[in-house]
Design a protein around this motif. Structure first.
Motif, PDB file in Angstrom:
ATOM      1  N   LEU A 172       3.141   1.406   7.776  1.00  0.00           N
ATOM      2  CA  LEU A 172       3.015   1.408   9.302  1.00  0.00           C
ATOM      3  C   LEU A 172       2.734   2.740   9.986  1.00  0.00           C
ATOM      4  O   LEU A 172       3.117   3.707   9.510  1.00  0.00           O
ATOM      5  CB  LEU A 172       3.971   0.648   9.762  1.00  0.00           C
ATOM      6  N   GLY A 173       2.245   2.426  11.050  1.00  0.00           N
ATOM      7  CA  GLY A 173       1.941   3.510  12.151  1.00  0.00           C
ATOM      8  C   GLY A 173       3.164   4.663  12.098  1.00  0.00           C
ATOM      9  O   GLY A 173       3.108   5.811  12.564  1.00  0.00           O
ATOM     10  N   ASP A 174       4.417   4.112  12.164  1.00  0.00           N
ATOM     11  CA  ASP A 174       5.661   4.942  12.535  1.00  0.00           C
ATOM     12  C   ASP A 174       6.164   5.331  11.218  1.00  0.00           C
ATOM     13  O   ASP A 174       7.132   6.163  11.222  1.00  0.00           O
ATOM     14  CB  ASP A 174       6.829   4.085  13.236  1.00  0.00           C
ATOM     15  N   GLY A 175       5.259   5.185  10.078  1.00  0.00           N
ATOM     16  CA  GLY A 175       5.907   5.604   8.698  1.00  0.00           C
ATOM     17  C   GLY A 175       6.723   4.667   8.102  1.00  0.00           C
ATOM     18  O   GLY A 175       7.137   4.688   6.849  1.00  0.00           O
ATOM     19  N   THR A 176       6.827   3.463   8.515  1.00  0.00           N
ATOM     20  CA  THR A 176       7.816   2.465   7.957  1.00  0.00           C
ATOM     21  C   THR A 176       6.898   1.940   6.666  1.00  0.00           C
ATOM     22  O   THR A 176       5.779   1.633   6.811  1.00  0.00           O
ATOM     23  CB  THR A 176       7.857   1.103   8.868  1.00  0.00           C
ATOM     24  N   LYS A 177       7.628   1.860   5.668  1.00  0.00           N
ATOM     25  CA  LYS A 177       6.968   1.499   4.140  1.00  0.00           C
ATOM     26  C   LYS A 177       7.252   0.060   3.924  1.00  0.00           C
ATOM     27  O   LYS A 177       8.480  -0.664   3.966  1.00  0.00           O
ATOM     28  CB  LYS A 177       7.299   2.482   3.001  1.00  0.00           C
ATOM     29  N   LEU A 178       6.294  -0.704   3.475  1.00  0.00           N
ATOM     30  CA  LEU A 178       6.538  -2.095   3.178  1.00  0.00           C
ATOM     31  C   LEU A 178       5.834  -2.248   1.637  1.00  0.00           C
ATOM     32  O   LEU A 178       5.120  -1.681   1.269  1.00  0.00           O
ATOM     33  CB  LEU A 178       5.432  -3.083   3.760  1.00  0.00           C
ATOM     34  N   SER A 179       7.218  -2.788   0.813  1.00  0.00           N
ATOM     35  CA  SER A 179       7.062  -2.498  -0.455  1.00  0.00           C
ATOM     36  C   SER A 179       7.280  -4.245  -0.940  1.00  0.00           C
ATOM     37  O   SER A 179       7.945  -4.821  -0.736  1.00  0.00           O
ATOM     38  CB  SER A 179       8.505  -1.747  -1.165  1.00  0.00           C
ATOM     39  N   VAL A 180       6.321  -4.436  -1.924  1.00  0.00           N
ATOM     40  CA  VAL A 180       6.157  -5.661  -2.421  1.00  0.00           C
ATOM     41  C   VAL A 180       7.360  -5.948  -3.452  1.00  0.00           C
ATOM     42  O   VAL A 180       8.244  -7.129  -3.090  1.00  0.00           O
ATOM     43  CB  VAL A 180       5.010  -6.087  -3.219  1.00  0.00           C
ATOM     44  N   THR A 181       7.488  -5.277  -4.213  1.00  0.00           N
ATOM     45  CA  THR A 181       8.871  -5.084  -4.818  1.00  0.00           C
ATOM     46  C   THR A 181      10.270  -5.454  -4.371  1.00  0.00           C
ATOM     47  O   THR A 181      11.048  -6.080  -4.642  1.00  0.00           O
ATOM     48  CB  THR A 181       8.831  -4.185  -6.077  1.00  0.00           C
ATOM     49  N   GLU A 182      10.261  -4.471  -3.166  1.00  0.00           N
ATOM     50  CA  GLU A 182      11.592  -4.567  -2.447  1.00  0.00           C
ATOM     51  C   GLU A 182      11.771  -5.585  -1.106  1.00  0.00           C
ATOM     52  O   GLU A 182      12.915  -5.971  -1.182  1.00  0.00           O
ATOM     53  CB  GLU A 182      12.036  -3.124  -2.115  1.00  0.00           C
ATOM     54  N   GLN A 183      10.721  -5.945  -0.676  1.00  0.00           N
ATOM     55  CA  GLN A 183      10.871  -6.747   0.573  1.00  0.00           C
ATOM     56  C   GLN A 183      10.100  -8.054   0.599  1.00  0.00           C
ATOM     57  O   GLN A 183      10.287  -8.868   1.583  1.00  0.00           O
ATOM     58  CB  GLN A 183      10.394  -5.727   1.514  1.00  0.00           C
ATOM     59  N   PHE A 184       9.285  -8.224  -0.600  1.00  0.00           N
ATOM     60  CA  PHE A 184       8.695  -9.745  -0.522  1.00  0.00           C
ATOM     61  C   PHE A 184       9.634 -10.934  -0.178  1.00  0.00           C
ATOM     62  O   PHE A 184       9.403 -11.912   0.588  1.00  0.00           O
ATOM     63  CB  PHE A 184       7.668  -9.942  -1.783  1.00  0.00           C
ATOM     64  N   ARG A 185      10.662 -10.796  -0.733  1.00  0.00           N
ATOM     65  CA  ARG A 185      11.672 -11.880  -0.501  1.00  0.00           C
ATOM     66  C   ARG A 185      12.972 -11.706   0.559  1.00  0.00           C
ATOM     67  O   ARG A 185      13.485 -12.660   0.515  1.00  0.00           O
ATOM     68  CB  ARG A 185      12.323 -12.199  -1.856  1.00  0.00           C
ATOM     69  N   THR A 186      12.689 -10.643   1.363  1.00  0.00           N
ATOM     70  CA  THR A 186      13.610 -10.364   2.106  1.00  0.00           C
ATOM     71  C   THR A 186      13.293 -11.053   3.514  1.00  0.00           C
ATOM     72  O   THR A 186      12.019 -11.788   3.820  1.00  0.00           O
ATOM     73  CB  THR A 186      13.670  -8.975   2.537  1.00  0.00           C
ATOM     74  N   ARG A 187      14.262 -11.384   4.339  1.00  0.00           N
ATOM     75  CA  ARG A 187      14.294 -12.163   5.581  1.00  0.00           C
ATOM     76  C   ARG A 187      13.705 -11.368   6.847  1.00  0.00           C
ATOM     77  O   ARG A 187      13.183 -11.944   7.715  1.00  0.00           O
ATOM     78  CB  ARG A 187      15.773 -12.467   6.050  1.00  0.00           C
ATOM     79  N   GLY A 188      13.647 -10.269   6.883  1.00  0.00           N
ATOM     80  CA  GLY A 188      13.074  -9.440   7.653  1.00  0.00           C
ATOM     81  C   GLY A 188      11.701  -9.111   8.102  1.00  0.00           C
ATOM     82  O   GLY A 188      10.866 -10.111   7.392  1.00  0.00           O
ATOM     83  N   GLY A 189      11.186  -8.732   8.928  1.00  0.00           N
ATOM     84  CA  GLY A 189       9.634  -8.631   9.365  1.00  0.00           C
ATOM     85  C   GLY A 189       9.026  -8.172   8.199  1.00  0.00           C
ATOM     86  O   GLY A 189       7.766  -8.746   8.241  1.00  0.00           O
ATOM     87  N   GLU A 190       9.461  -7.323   7.545  1.00  0.00           N
ATOM     88  CA  GLU A 190       8.769  -6.789   6.330  1.00  0.00           C
ATOM     89  C   GLU A 190       8.357  -7.813   5.243  1.00  0.00           C
ATOM     90  O   GLU A 190       7.394  -7.902   4.833  1.00  0.00           O
ATOM     91  CB  GLU A 190       9.378  -5.419   5.803  1.00  0.00           C
ATOM     92  N   GLY A 191       9.362  -8.759   5.032  1.00  0.00           N
ATOM     93  CA  GLY A 191       9.189  -9.564   4.109  1.00  0.00           C
ATOM     94  C   GLY A 191       8.285 -10.744   4.719  1.00  0.00           C
ATOM     95  O   GLY A 191       7.222 -11.386   3.830  1.00  0.00           O
ATOM     96  N   SER A 192       8.342 -11.222   6.088  1.00  0.00           N
ATOM     97  CA  SER A 192       7.542 -12.147   6.599  1.00  0.00           C
ATOM     98  C   SER A 192       6.088 -11.517   6.650  1.00  0.00           C
ATOM     99  O   SER A 192       5.118 -12.352   6.292  1.00  0.00           O
ATOM    100  CB  SER A 192       7.846 -12.342   8.104  1.00  0.00           C
ATOM    101  N   TYR A 193       5.991 -10.368   6.979  1.00  0.00           N
ATOM    102  CA  TYR A 193       4.510  -9.711   6.957  1.00  0.00           C
ATOM    103  C   TYR A 193       4.000  -9.967   5.456  1.00  0.00           C
ATOM    104  O   TYR A 193       2.938 -10.424   5.197  1.00  0.00           O
ATOM    105  CB  TYR A 193       4.596  -8.298   7.306  1.00  0.00           C
ATOM    106  N   LEU A 194       4.575  -9.440   4.357  1.00  0.00           N
ATOM    107  CA  LEU A 194       4.109  -9.306   3.065  1.00  0.00           C
ATOM    108  C   LEU A 194       3.649 -10.749   2.599  1.00  0.00           C
ATOM    109  O   LEU A 194       2.780 -11.198   1.835  1.00  0.00           O
ATOM    110  CB  LEU A 194       5.143  -8.742   2.095  1.00  0.00           C
ATOM    111  N   ARG A 195       4.635 -11.854   3.000  1.00  0.00           N
ATOM    112  CA  ARG A 195       4.213 -13.298   2.455  1.00  0.00           C
ATOM    113  C   ARG A 195       3.183 -13.679   3.319  1.00  0.00           C
ATOM    114  O   ARG A 195       2.311 -14.416   2.736  1.00  0.00           O
ATOM    115  CB  ARG A 195       5.730 -13.924   2.669  1.00  0.00           C
ATOM    116  N   GLU A 196       3.112 -13.341   4.589  1.00  0.00           N
ATOM    117  CA  GLU A 196       1.782 -14.083   5.555  1.00  0.00           C
ATOM    118  C   GLU A 196       0.658 -13.633   5.123  1.00  0.00           C
ATOM    119  O   GLU A 196      -0.401 -14.200   4.733  1.00  0.00           O
ATOM    120  CB  GLU A 196       2.074 -13.500   6.824  1.00  0.00           C
TER     121      GLU A 196
END
Ligand SMILES: [Zn+2]
Length: 233
Positions: A172-196
């Protein structure tokens, strides 16, 4: 028909015009239709091989890809490579319209075009809606590579024809990394983004595989526009 009957009584300089003369006059006054504009042609670099009957299609694709704002280079194409792997009408995609790539990736032009459309129409708008900031980078694990399908009975993967790309995350623009392996199943916004975006990919690609598909895809998305159809986003 009614309109032409009405004008048969028209007079010019006091003379009554015959129906035939009126037809000639109408033809002379009718706006002339312009010949259709020839499509722009992209000239391949010297030494580039374009397959018979595909050069026009490729030219249109390259123009469409350039129009998205993506940065790319043409990939010179030789005859089909060993083991049946080939990259016909290939490009090396250097940058998406609005985001960097972790490294350049070779794909067929139609695959690259679909990927850029997905970035502009889904990846970016979803990031802005969910995080209030753009996506600045897509991290991928390869496009064109000569390999066979996992569990595919020896069949060539769509990667072997440049029609597939593997994605393992985003930045993301602020440097936040979204990782399929680490966050696909998490409840937070990152997981929601990846699943969507994984679900949305099914409307852009023919085969979409995610950690929902099998353990071989626990750490990345596979998106392709090959011959098969499967949505496991
Ligand atoms: Zn893949």
């Amino acid at each position: 028909m009614a309109a032409s009957l009405r004008v048969t009584g028209l007079r010019v300089n006091g003379r009554r015009l015959t129906a035939a003369a009126l037809l000639l006059l109408a033809a002379a006054c009718a706006p002339r239709s312009q010949p259709p504009a020839a499509p722009p042609v992209t000239v391949p670099p010297p030494g580039m091989h374009l397959w018979p009957n595909r050069d026009v299609i490729q030219s249109a694709c390259l123009n469409d890809l350039a129009a998205t704002g993506a940065e790319f280079e043409l990939v010179a194409q030789a005859e089909p490579g060993k083991d049946g792997c080939d990259l016909v009408n290939g490009v090396k995609l250097l940058r998406l319209p609005d985001a960097a790539l972790s490294r350049p990736v070779e794909l067929t032009c139609p695959t690259a075009l679909r990927f850029t459309e997905f970035e502009r129409e889904v990846l970016q708008p979803t990031a802005r809606r969910m995080f209030g900031q753009p996506l600045i980078q897509v991290n991928h694990a390869g496009g064109f590579t000569c390999r066979r399908m996992v569990g595919g009975g020896g069949r060539l993967s769509e990667h072997a024809h440049g029609r597939a790309i593997d994605i393992w995350g985003f930045v993301l623009g602020d440097g936040t990394k979204l990782s399929v392996t680490e966050q696909f199943r998490t409840r937070g916004g990152e997981g929601s983004y990846l699943r969507e975006v994984s679900r949305a990919a099914c409307t852009y690609f023919n085969v979409v595989l995610s950690p929902n598909a099998n353990s071989d895809h626990k750490d990345h998305f596979h998106w392709d526009i090959g011959r098969w159809k499967q949505c496991s986003g």
